[in-house]
Design a protein around this motif. Structure first.
Motif, short mmCIF file in Angstrom:
data_model
loop_
_atom_site.label_atom_id
_atom_site.label_comp_id
_atom_site.label_asym_id
_atom_site.label_seq_id
_atom_site.Cartn_x
_atom_site.Cartn_y
_atom_site.Cartn_z
N LEU A 185 46.70 45.52 37.26
CA LEU A 185 46.12 45.48 35.92
C LEU A 185 44.85 44.67 35.95
O LEU A 185 44.74 43.70 36.70
CB LEU A 185 47.09 44.83 34.92
CG LEU A 185 48.50 45.40 34.86
CD1 LEU A 185 49.40 44.44 34.11
CD2 LEU A 185 48.49 46.74 34.17
N LEU A 186 43.88 45.05 35.12
CA LEU A 186 42.74 44.20 34.86
C LEU A 186 42.94 43.54 33.50
O LEU A 186 43.29 44.21 32.53
CB LEU A 186 41.44 45.01 34.84
CG LEU A 186 41.00 45.62 36.17
CD1 LEU A 186 39.68 46.38 35.99
CD2 LEU A 186 40.87 44.57 37.26
N MET A 187 42.76 42.23 33.46
CA MET A 187 42.91 41.49 32.21
C MET A 187 41.58 40.85 31.85
O MET A 187 40.93 40.25 32.71
CB MET A 187 44.00 40.41 32.34
CG MET A 187 44.31 39.68 31.04
SD MET A 187 43.16 38.33 30.68
CE MET A 187 43.80 37.77 29.11
N GLY A 188 41.16 41.01 30.61
CA GLY A 188 39.92 40.40 30.21
C GLY A 188 39.65 40.61 28.73
O GLY A 188 40.57 40.88 27.95
N VAL A 202 39.02 53.24 41.29
CA VAL A 202 39.38 52.26 42.33
C VAL A 202 40.88 52.01 42.40
O VAL A 202 41.34 51.23 43.23
CB VAL A 202 38.63 50.93 42.13
CG1 VAL A 202 37.12 51.14 42.25
CG2 VAL A 202 38.99 50.26 40.80
N GLY A 203 41.66 52.65 41.52
CA GLY A 203 43.11 52.55 41.63
C GLY A 203 43.78 51.57 40.70
O GLY A 203 44.93 51.20 40.90
N VAL A 204 43.07 51.13 39.66
CA VAL A 204 43.68 50.26 38.65
C VAL A 204 44.66 51.09 37.82
O VAL A 204 44.42 52.26 37.53
CB VAL A 204 42.59 49.63 37.76
CG1 VAL A 204 43.19 48.94 36.54
CG2 VAL A 204 41.75 48.65 38.58
N ASP A 205 45.78 50.46 37.43
CA ASP A 205 46.82 51.16 36.68
C ASP A 205 46.78 50.92 35.18
O ASP A 205 47.24 51.76 34.40
CB ASP A 205 48.20 50.74 37.20
CG ASP A 205 48.37 51.10 38.67
OD1 ASP A 205 48.47 52.29 38.97
OD2 ASP A 205 48.39 50.17 39.50
N GLY A 206 46.30 49.75 34.77
CA GLY A 206 46.34 49.44 33.35
C GLY A 206 45.43 48.29 32.99
O GLY A 206 44.84 47.63 33.86
N LEU A 207 45.32 48.03 31.69
CA LEU A 207 44.41 47.02 31.17
C LEU A 207 45.12 46.16 30.13
O LEU A 207 45.94 46.64 29.35
CB LEU A 207 43.20 47.67 30.51
CG LEU A 207 42.33 48.58 31.37
CD1 LEU A 207 41.30 49.27 30.52
CD2 LEU A 207 41.67 47.79 32.48
N ILE A 208 44.74 44.86 30.13
CA ILE A 208 45.14 43.94 29.07
C ILE A 208 43.86 43.41 28.46
O ILE A 208 43.09 42.69 29.11
CB ILE A 208 46.00 42.78 29.61
CG1 ILE A 208 47.22 43.31 30.35
CG2 ILE A 208 46.42 41.86 28.47
CD1 ILE A 208 48.05 42.21 31.02
#
Length: 258
Positions: free
Chosen positions: A94-97, A117-123
């Motif tokens: 996950l990317l968090m920001g 790039v293969g990220v699955d989710g975001l916060i």
């Protein structure tokens, strides 16, 4: 089956580790990701440093300041993440920001690069729910990205059910008031009632508990009321002033999961 769903269906007591991209050194992002997964972390939450991280306490704020000074930004992060799936083929990431840098990058361009790039989710804690539902939900789905939403002790049942309906990842239960890494301990009875109240709603998404969890005892307690826990500030502290950040991260995770 996406990597987030597979992790929750195949494991119990999941550990989600948060670390700030570009901290403690600019090029530590991928080595840290690899070390964390190899030592037992189940989910990686990579923080996108921002100058005004509203939900974060002084430890993560400090790591963001260092990372920005090191030269970390979204283009650099995406360049580093080109090697993400070579380093961690199967772990959910996950990317968090915060919304401001994403808007500056361009929301659709950001989602496209994250998926590539293969990220699955975001916060994105400061993304308004109405705006997400009306403007961005379809874009998230188009790029195969999952949205993770935060729940606090003050969140109403109606809003919790709305968040649950809009997500197909997991729900992030904020353990109490304040920011990440806070030292103020909430009332244990009230906290337990909150965790049990959410559990009794029989939501479709699994739950992870975060904020203020710093050690194995805190992790084990969180796992009694949810599907696992999120640890960030304590991990960042373990990376301070060390010669080998990946080795320090691995020691930290082994101490939690032992």
């Amino acid at each position: 089956m996406n990597r987030i769903t597979h992790a929750f269906r195949s494991k119990k007591n999941l550990l989600n580790t948060y670390f700030t991209a570009g901290y403690p050194s600019l090029h530590d992002t991928i080595p840290l990701a690899k070390a964390l997964v190899e030592s037992g972390a189940d989910i990686l939450e990579i923080g996108m440093p921002f100058s005004d991280p509203l939900a974060d306490g002084p430890v993560i704020q400090g790591s963001s300041t260092v990372a920005l000074a090191n030269g970390m930004n979204l283009p650099v992060l995406f360049e580093q993440l080109q090697n993400l799936r070579t380093a961690v083929p199967d772990a959910p990431v996950l990317l968090m920001g915060y919304l401001n840098p994403v808007l500056q990058f361009g929301v659709e361009a950001f989602l496209k690069r994250a998926a590539e790039v293969g990220v699955d989710g975001l916060i994105l804690p400061d993304l308004p729910l109405d705006e997400y539902e009306e403007t961005y939900h379809a874009l998230f789905q188009q790029h195969g990205l999952k949205a993770v939403f935060l729940i606090t002790p003050q969140t109403s049942e109606a809003r919790i059910r709305r968040l649950d309906a809009l997500s197909d990842a997991f729900l992030y239960l904020v353990s109490g008031p304040g920011t990440t890494g806070g030292t103020t301990r909430p009332d244990a009875d009230a906290q337990q009632q909150y965790f049990e109240r959410v559990a009794d709603l029989n939501l479709k998404n699994p739950r992870l508990i975060g904020f203020g969890i710093a050690n194995k005892a805190g992790f084990d307690r969180a796992c009694q009321y949810a599907d696992g826990a999120i640890i960030g500030s304590a991990l960042i502290q373990a990376l301070q002033e060390v010669d080998d950040a990946p080795a320090a991260a691995a020691r930290f995770v082994r101490g939690i999961k032992s």
